[in-house]
Design a protein around this motif. Structure first.
Motif, PDB file in Angstrom:
ATOM      1  N   PRO A 149     -29.525 -80.275  43.280  1.00 35.77           N
ATOM      2  CA  PRO A 149     -29.525 -79.386  44.453  1.00 35.77           C
ATOM      3  C   PRO A 149     -30.710 -78.413  44.374  1.00 35.77           C
ATOM      4  O   PRO A 149     -31.041 -77.921  43.293  1.00 35.77           O
ATOM      5  N   THR A 150     -31.314 -78.183  45.516  1.00 36.27           N
ATOM      6  CA  THR A 150     -32.498 -77.306  45.569  1.00 36.27           C
ATOM      7  C   THR A 150     -32.164 -75.900  45.064  1.00 36.27           C
ATOM      8  O   THR A 150     -31.102 -75.369  45.372  1.00 36.27           O
ATOM      9  N   ARG A 151     -33.075 -75.344  44.285  1.00 30.30           N
ATOM     10  CA  ARG A 151     -32.952 -73.931  43.903  1.00 30.30           C
ATOM     11  C   ARG A 151     -33.925 -73.128  44.753  1.00 30.30           C
ATOM     12  O   ARG A 151     -35.113 -73.440  44.801  1.00 30.30           O
ATOM     13  N   TYR A 152     -33.415 -72.124  45.432  1.00 30.08           N
ATOM     14  CA  TYR A 152     -34.268 -71.273  46.262  1.00 30.08           C
ATOM     15  C   TYR A 152     -34.716 -70.057  45.467  1.00 30.08           C
ATOM     16  O   TYR A 152     -33.897 -69.383  44.846  1.00 30.08           O
ATOM     17  N   LEU A 153     -36.009 -69.846  45.448  1.00 37.72           N
ATOM     18  CA  LEU A 153     -36.559 -68.749  44.656  1.00 37.72           C
ATOM     19  C   LEU A 153     -37.303 -67.786  45.565  1.00 37.72           C
ATOM     20  O   LEU A 153     -38.086 -68.213  46.427  1.00 37.72           O
ATOM     21  N   PRO A 154     -37.102 -66.499  45.361  1.00 34.62           N
ATOM     22  CA  PRO A 154     -37.904 -65.527  46.114  1.00 34.62           C
ATOM     23  C   PRO A 154     -39.346 -65.560  45.608  1.00 34.62           C
ATOM     24  O   PRO A 154     -39.625 -66.116  44.544  1.00 34.62           O
ATOM     25  N   ASP A 155     -40.237 -64.984  46.385  1.00 37.94           N
ATOM     26  CA  ASP A 155     -41.644 -64.902  45.950  1.00 37.94           C
ATOM     27  C   ASP A 155     -41.748 -63.843  44.865  1.00 37.94           C
ATOM     28  O   ASP A 155     -42.062 -62.678  45.135  1.00 37.94           O
ATOM     29  N   ASP A 156     -41.462 -64.247  43.640  1.00 33.37           N
ATOM     30  CA  ASP A 156     -41.385 -63.278  42.542  1.00 33.37           C
ATOM     31  C   ASP A 156     -41.762 -63.994  41.249  1.00 33.37           C
ATOM     32  O   ASP A 156     -41.244 -65.061  40.949  1.00 33.37           O
ATOM     33  N   PHE A 157     -42.675 -63.381  40.508  1.00 29.58           N
ATOM     34  CA  PHE A 157     -43.196 -64.020  39.288  1.00 29.58           C
ATOM     35  C   PHE A 157     -42.089 -64.280  38.272  1.00 29.58           C
ATOM     36  O   PHE A 157     -41.942 -65.389  37.754  1.00 29.58           O
ATOM     37  N   ASP A 158     -41.301 -63.246  37.971  1.00 37.99           N
ATOM     38  CA  ASP A 158     -40.304 -63.377  36.896  1.00 37.99           C
ATOM     39  C   ASP A 158     -39.270 -64.458  37.214  1.00 37.99           C
ATOM     40  O   ASP A 158     -38.867 -65.234  36.339  1.00 37.99           O
ATOM     41  N   THR A 159     -38.834 -64.498  38.459  1.00 38.93           N
ATOM     42  CA  THR A 159     -37.823 -65.492  38.831  1.00 38.93           C
ATOM     43  C   THR A 159     -38.414 -66.897  38.738  1.00 38.93           C
ATOM     44  O   THR A 159     -37.759 -67.831  38.248  1.00 38.93           O
ATOM     45  N   THR A 205     -39.861 -72.172  46.778  1.00 37.02           N
ATOM     46  CA  THR A 205     -40.188 -70.752  46.730  1.00 37.02           C
ATOM     47  C   THR A 205     -40.534 -70.243  48.131  1.00 37.02           C
ATOM     48  O   THR A 205     -41.103 -70.983  48.935  1.00 37.02           O
ATOM     49  N   GLY A 206     -40.186 -69.030  48.382  1.00 40.06           N
ATOM     50  CA  GLY A 206     -40.564 -68.401  49.653  1.00 40.06           C
ATOM     51  C   GLY A 206     -39.449 -67.523  50.195  1.00 40.06           C
ATOM     52  O   GLY A 206     -38.345 -68.006  50.430  1.00 40.06           O
ATOM     53  N   ASP A 207     -39.761 -66.251  50.407  1.00 39.03           N
ATOM     54  CA  ASP A 207     -38.768 -65.322  50.961  1.00 39.03           C
ATOM     55  C   ASP A 207     -38.355 -65.715  52.374  1.00 39.03           C
ATOM     56  O   ASP A 207     -37.305 -65.307  52.848  1.00 39.03           O
ATOM     57  N   GLU A 208     -39.226 -66.508  53.032  1.00 44.65           N
ATOM     58  CA  GLU A 208     -38.973 -66.828  54.434  1.00 44.65           C
ATOM     59  C   GLU A 208     -38.001 -67.990  54.626  1.00 44.65           C
ATOM     60  O   GLU A 208     -37.620 -68.308  55.745  1.00 44.65           O
ATOM     61  N   LEU A 209     -37.620 -68.644  53.523  1.00 47.91           N
ATOM     62  CA  LEU A 209     -36.883 -69.908  53.671  1.00 47.91           C
ATOM     63  C   LEU A 209     -35.389 -69.719  53.916  1.00 47.91           C
ATOM     64  O   LEU A 209     -34.716 -68.948  53.230  1.00 47.91           O
ATOM     65  N   LEU A 210     -34.899 -70.481  54.871  1.00 46.78           N
ATOM     66  CA  LEU A 210     -33.461 -70.616  55.101  1.00 46.78           C
ATOM     67  C   LEU A 210     -33.081 -72.040  54.702  1.00 46.78           C
ATOM     68  O   LEU A 210     -33.874 -72.970  54.887  1.00 46.78           O
ATOM     69  N   PRO A 211     -31.882 -72.242  54.151  1.00 52.30           N
ATOM     70  CA  PRO A 211     -31.532 -73.594  53.715  1.00 52.30           C
ATOM     71  C   PRO A 211     -31.327 -74.532  54.903  1.00 52.30           C
ATOM     72  O   PRO A 211     -30.988 -74.074  55.999  1.00 52.30           O
ATOM     73  N   PRO A 212     -31.530 -75.841  54.708  1.00 50.69           N
ATOM     74  CA  PRO A 212     -31.278 -76.813  55.778  1.00 50.69           C
ATOM     75  C   PRO A 212     -29.854 -76.630  56.305  1.00 50.69           C
ATOM     76  O   PRO A 212     -28.932 -76.356  55.537  1.00 50.69           O
ATOM     77  N   GLY A 213     -29.695 -76.767  57.612  1.00 56.58           N
ATOM     78  CA  GLY A 213     -28.409 -76.496  58.240  1.00 56.58           C
ATOM     79  C   GLY A 213     -28.446 -75.163  58.976  1.00 56.58           C
ATOM     80  O   GLY A 213     -27.595 -74.886  59.816  1.00 56.58           O
ATOM     81  N   SER A 214     -29.480 -74.346  58.655  1.00 53.65           N
ATOM     82  CA  SER A 214     -29.635 -73.056  59.346  1.00 53.65           C
ATOM     83  C   SER A 214     -30.443 -73.277  60.622  1.00 53.65           C
ATOM     84  O   SER A 214     -31.098 -74.305  60.794  1.00 53.65           O
ATOM     85  N   THR A 215     -30.408 -72.263  61.474  1.00 55.49           N
ATOM     86  CA  THR A 215     -31.245 -72.269  62.669  1.00 55.49           C
ATOM     87  C   THR A 215     -32.441 -71.369  62.381  1.00 55.49           C
ATOM     88  O   THR A 215     -32.248 -70.278  61.818  1.00 55.49           O
ATOM     89  N   PRO A 216     -33.658 -71.809  62.746  1.00 56.30           N
ATOM     90  CA  PRO A 216     -34.816 -70.940  62.516  1.00 56.30           C
ATOM     91  C   PRO A 216     -34.584 -69.589  63.186  1.00 56.30           C
ATOM     92  O   PRO A 216     -34.025 -69.534  64.282  1.00 56.30           O
ATOM     93  N   ASP A 217     -34.996 -68.542  62.522  1.00 60.89           N
ATOM     94  CA  ASP A 217     -34.658 -67.196  63.003  1.00 60.89           C
ATOM     95  C   ASP A 217     -35.892 -66.310  62.887  1.00 60.89           C
ATOM     96  O   ASP A 217     -36.155 -65.743  61.822  1.00 60.89           O
ATOM     97  N   GLY A 218     -36.629 -66.245  63.989  1.00 55.54           N
ATOM     98  CA  GLY A 218     -37.822 -65.406  63.982  1.00 55.54           C
ATOM     99  C   GLY A 218     -38.804 -65.892  62.929  1.00 55.54           C
ATOM    100  O   GLY A 218     -39.193 -67.057  62.916  1.00 55.54           O
ATOM    101  N   SER A 219     -39.182 -64.996  62.019  1.00 56.29           N
ATOM    102  CA  SER A 219     -40.173 -65.374  61.008  1.00 56.29           C
ATOM    103  C   SER A 219     -39.530 -66.133  59.845  1.00 56.29           C
ATOM    104  O   SER A 219     -40.223 -66.573  58.924  1.00 56.29           O
ATOM    105  N   ARG A 220     -38.220 -66.275  59.889  1.00 52.60           N
ATOM    106  CA  ARG A 220     -37.563 -67.052  58.826  1.00 52.60           C
ATOM    107  C   ARG A 220     -37.502 -68.509  59.278  1.00 52.60           C
ATOM    108  O   ARG A 220     -37.026 -68.827  60.370  1.00 52.60           O
ATOM    109  N   ILE A 221     -38.011 -69.391  58.442  1.00 54.24           N
ATOM    110  CA  ILE A 221     -38.095 -70.809  58.802  1.00 54.24           C
ATOM    111  C   ILE A 221     -37.105 -71.605  57.944  1.00 54.24           C
ATOM    112  O   ILE A 221     -36.676 -71.152  56.888  1.00 54.24           O
ATOM    113  N   VAL A 222     -36.763 -72.777  58.447  1.00 52.52           N
ATOM    114  CA  VAL A 222     -35.830 -73.623  57.700  1.00 52.52           C
ATOM    115  C   VAL A 222     -36.623 -74.510  56.751  1.00 52.52           C
ATOM    116  O   VAL A 222     -37.627 -75.120  57.146  1.00 52.52           O
TER     117      VAL A 222
END
Ligand SMILES: Nc1nc2c(c(=O)[nH]1)N[C@H]1C(S)=C(S)[C@@H](COP(=O)(O)OP(=O)(O)OC[C@H]3O[C@@H](n4cnc5c(N)ncnc54)[C@H](O)[C@@H]3O)O[C@H]1N2
Ligand code: MOO
Length: 365
Positions: free
Chosen positions: A188-198, A151-168
């Motif tokens: 495989p990892t499921r990426y979830l936004p910071d959201d209760f319903d999701t 979970t986390g709006d800031e997350l980029l999947p592995p293989g990405s380059t860190p980008d400002g406040s977005r972390i890998v």
């Protein structure tokens, strides 16, 4: 059968056969009768898989190579180096007692013997032994399936380059490696936004045996996992007396174990190792204890803690002592330079320099 290596045997294996099935020659040389002395006449040869079909009598011998079945009538093997050959006449330079250089029937594995117990994590030599007794399939414990919800709006999947406040995302690959070590399989990892319903829906829909949620475990406005778990299933524990990893949660959804692992990577590592890893290992039939070797070493410096809290202290081993390392829960590099970790018991307010402490080594058993 190679695929069975590293897996957990579901049921004990008993051998139906003797290995070897026949007495076998353990040296290259000549199969002889032991009582016999003097020169012997060479009457044939035996090789592994190609036995001598006749019978060895007094005054006779059969050329053999290592692994050949001992010819009928023969009682011992005269090593080639201890024999003089002149045409078909073989003379021993010293006496050869009965049984010399002969492997007896069942000396490796006797029929009826349990060769491997249930629960055994199969080693390469185990797989070889199973093949030797004619076993080509074994039942193994199913690997637990593990879902990782990051979970986390800031997350980029592995293989990405860190980008400002977005972390890998570093927790998912670390968790996948930990789960694999413990005999599980990560989906495989499921990426979830910071959201209760999701988060709620992802917990409800997960089909794995164990569900690991990383991040969003604490009390911030964007930390939805504890409430989502409490709503969709059961939040049995939230908040533990361990530092780091304080916000860890444990619960269930429809009989599946759920672990809420803090987002800070060192906390995530600690909470997996101390809690979630036990469930993965248990479900896969492995010993639940930490899969690390440990040693008792003197602390090189004092460590502050608090009564009621276990401290997970990263340490380096230097000069035979455990040097406590600083570095917060958000800095994974601290766990990378560490050789292992020590646990300060909950009853202790601090540990003094020179005190003996158990160090668990990350490098494994
Ligand atoms: N008011 C309080 N604030 C915090 C408390 C508290 O008790 N009261 N606890 C602190 C502790 S301790 C920890 S640990 C963190 C736990 O945070 P969460 O589990 O809610 O995780 P996030 O807030 O989502 O993230 C924390 C940190 O970790 C980074 N992160 C998250 N996911 C990943 C990932 N997959 N890979 C790498 N890094 C990740 C995230 O960006 C944040 O920097 O809360 C404290 N706060
Ligand atoms: O689990 Mo937290 O890491 O104590 O910062």
């Amino acid at each position: 059968m190679t695929a069975a290596a590293g897996r957990v045997l579901a049921a004990a294996v008993t051998s139906a056969v003797d290995v070897p099935a026949v007495p076998r020659c353990m040296m290259d040389g000549y199969a002889v009768r032991a009582a016999d002395s003097g020169p012997r006449r060479l009457v044939g040869a035996a090789y592994p898989g190609r036995p001598f079909s006749g019978v060895v009598h007094d005054g006779e011998c059969v050329r053999v190579t290592t692994g050949a079945a001992l010819p009928t009538g023969a009682e011992a093997v005269l090593m080639a180096e201890l024999a003089d050959a002149a045409g078909d006449t073989i003379t021993a330079r010293s006496a050869v007692p009965a049984g010399k250089h002969v492997g007896r029937v069942g000396e490796d594995v006797a029929a009826g013997r349990e060769v491997l117990p249930a629960g055994r994590v199969l080693r390469p030599q185990d797989v070889g032994l199973l093949a030797s007794i004619g076993v080509s399939r074994v039942d193994v414990v199913r690997r637990p399936r593990v879902a990782v919800l990051a979970t986390g709006d800031e997350l980029l999947p592995p293989g990405s380059t860190p980008d400002g406040s977005r972390i890998v995302d570093s927790n998912s690959p670390m968790l996948a490696a930990l789960v694999a070590r413990d005999g599980g399989d990560c989906e495989p990892t499921r990426y979830l936004p910071d959201d209760f319903d999701t988060t709620h829906a992802a917990l409800r829909d997960a089909t794995a045996d164990v569900i690991l949620v990383t991040g969003g475990t604490s009390v911030g406005t964007e930390d939805h996992a504890p409430r989502a778990l409490a709503d969709v299933g059961e939040l049995a524990v939230h908040g533990i007396g361990v530092k780091p990893a304080g916000p860890t949660g444990v619960g269930f959804v429809g009989g599946r174990a759920v672990f809420l692992l803090p987002g800070n990577p060192v906390s995530c590592l600690c909470a997996y190792d101390l809690f979630a890893g036990r469930a993965v290992r248990r479900l896969g039939g492995r010993p639940v204890a930490l899969p690390y070797r440990s040693a008792v070493l003197p602390l090189a410096a004092a460590v502050a803690s608090a009564v009621g809290r276990v401290d997970y202290v990263r340490v380096r081993v230097e000069g035979g002592g455990a040097v406590p390392l600083g570095g917060g829960a958000s800095n994974l590099s601290g766990a990378v330079v560490a050789d292992g970790f020590a646990l300060v018991p909950a009853a202790r307010e601090e540990m003094a320099a020179g005190e003996a402490v158990e160090v668990w080594f990350y490098d494994g058993p």
